[in-house]
Structures are given as C-alpha cells and as structure tokens.
Design a protein around this motif. Sequence first.
Motif, mmCIF file in Angstrom:
data_model
loop_
_atom_site.group_PDB
_atom_site.id
_atom_site.type_symbol
_atom_site.label_atom_id
_atom_site.label_comp_id
_atom_site.label_asym_id
_atom_site.label_seq_id
_atom_site.Cartn_x
_atom_site.Cartn_y
_atom_site.Cartn_z
ATOM 1 N N THR A 19 1.038 -1.132 -0.075
ATOM 2 C CA THR A 19 0.048 -0.130 -0.117
ATOM 3 C C THR A 19 0.809 1.222 -0.090
ATOM 4 N N PHE A 20 1.992 1.142 0.694
ATOM 5 C CA PHE A 20 2.758 2.335 0.604
ATOM 6 C C PHE A 20 4.147 2.354 -0.610
ATOM 7 N N SER A 21 3.951 1.481 -1.433
ATOM 8 C CA SER A 21 4.855 1.524 -2.453
ATOM 9 C C SER A 21 4.530 2.370 -3.572
ATOM 10 N N SER A 22 5.387 2.789 -4.680
ATOM 11 C CA SER A 22 4.810 3.852 -5.581
ATOM 12 C C SER A 22 5.779 3.341 -6.917
ATOM 13 N N THR A 23 4.928 3.887 -7.888
ATOM 14 C CA THR A 23 5.389 3.487 -9.166
ATOM 15 C C THR A 23 6.325 4.738 -9.780
ATOM 16 N N ASP A 24 6.324 5.760 -8.897
ATOM 17 C CA ASP A 24 7.317 6.909 -9.243
ATOM 18 C C ASP A 24 8.688 6.526 -9.481
ATOM 19 N N LYS A 25 9.297 6.624 -10.382
ATOM 20 C CA LYS A 25 10.768 6.333 -10.545
ATOM 21 C C LYS A 25 11.739 7.047 -9.730
ATOM 22 N N ALA A 116 6.505 -2.498 -11.400
ATOM 23 C CA ALA A 116 7.262 -1.312 -10.539
ATOM 24 C C ALA A 116 6.547 -1.368 -9.076
ATOM 25 N N LYS A 117 5.154 -1.279 -8.949
ATOM 26 C CA LYS A 117 4.718 -1.205 -7.477
ATOM 27 C C LYS A 117 5.040 -2.643 -6.513
ATOM 28 N N LEU A 118 5.012 -3.832 -7.445
ATOM 29 C CA LEU A 118 5.252 -5.027 -6.613
ATOM 30 C C LEU A 118 6.930 -4.819 -6.450
ATOM 31 N N PHE A 119 7.627 -4.620 -7.334
ATOM 32 C CA PHE A 119 9.175 -4.511 -6.975
ATOM 33 C C PHE A 119 9.500 -3.418 -5.947
ATOM 34 N N THR A 120 8.565 -2.423 -5.907
ATOM 35 C CA THR A 120 9.048 -1.475 -4.775
ATOM 36 C C THR A 120 8.473 -1.746 -3.457
#
Length: 154
Positions: A19-25, A116-120
């Motif tokens: 929930t706290f992860s982001s897709t922003d590079k 991206a969200k999953l890896f973050t």
Amino acid sequence: MKNLSVWIKAIALFLICLTFSSTDKKVYSLLEQAAAGVIGSILGGITAGIAVIFGILAIINKGETSTNFTSYLESLESDLKLLILCLAATIFLPYLRNYDIPLISYPEHDLIPSKAKLFTAAEIFAVVVSLNLIIEVISCMILVVKQSLKSKSL
C-alpha cells in the motif's frame, strides 16, 4: 503454530508495504540507491560488535564449557543469515526490476499491482524486515552480555 503466525505477520507486512509502494521512478530509485549501502554498513558494524562480544565472552568464560549462551548464539546466527538475505534482496531487486525474463510476461489485471509497484513493495519489505532483524540482533547481543555478567556475579 508459531510458524503460521510468522507467515501471517509477514504477509500482512508485505500488504502494508504494497500500500505504501509507489510507481514513481524518483521514489523507488532513491530507495534503491540508499537501501543496500545502509544495510550493508549496518551488517558490517553488527559483525564487528559480535566479534568484540565473542572476544569478551572468551576471556570471561576461559576454560569453562558453558551452554548458557547456545540459545542466544543460535538466534544470533539465524538473524544474521536472514539479514544477509535481506541485503541480497536489496541488491538484486533493482536489477530484477529492469530485467525481463524471456518468454515470461508480467500479467496485467486490475487486481494485480503493476510490476514497478510490486518490486517497490518487495524492496520496502526487505528494508522493514532488515530493520526488525537489526533490532533483534542488537537485543540478542545485549542479552548475551547481560547473561555473561549475571553468570560471573553468581
């Protein structure tokens, strides 16, 4: 039953990280740049601290065959191994984020988070687990010293 509760806590923690992860590079590149170096340096410091404690214990318990510390040492060993795994995760996850395995495509569905969200989330999870392990290792080191001082005062 204890293992089941650990798995439930780990899954809940991962969902919180998701929930706290982001897709922003910019956000995840900052995390990728800092995490491995910080965890690695803390691991080096903990290893040095453990070496000092073992040196002190060797001097205090010279010639004695005591098993007072075996449970602490086993806990310390497992915590350090898990911390090394978390360090490896923080090193290799950024690489795996950008590496596409041939013949395997990431599924796209509304209920599945983006790659991206999953890896973050996985990187945040590795950092949070590392912090918990660091706290556990430090408390275990303090318990070993307290136990050695207690056994000498008796």
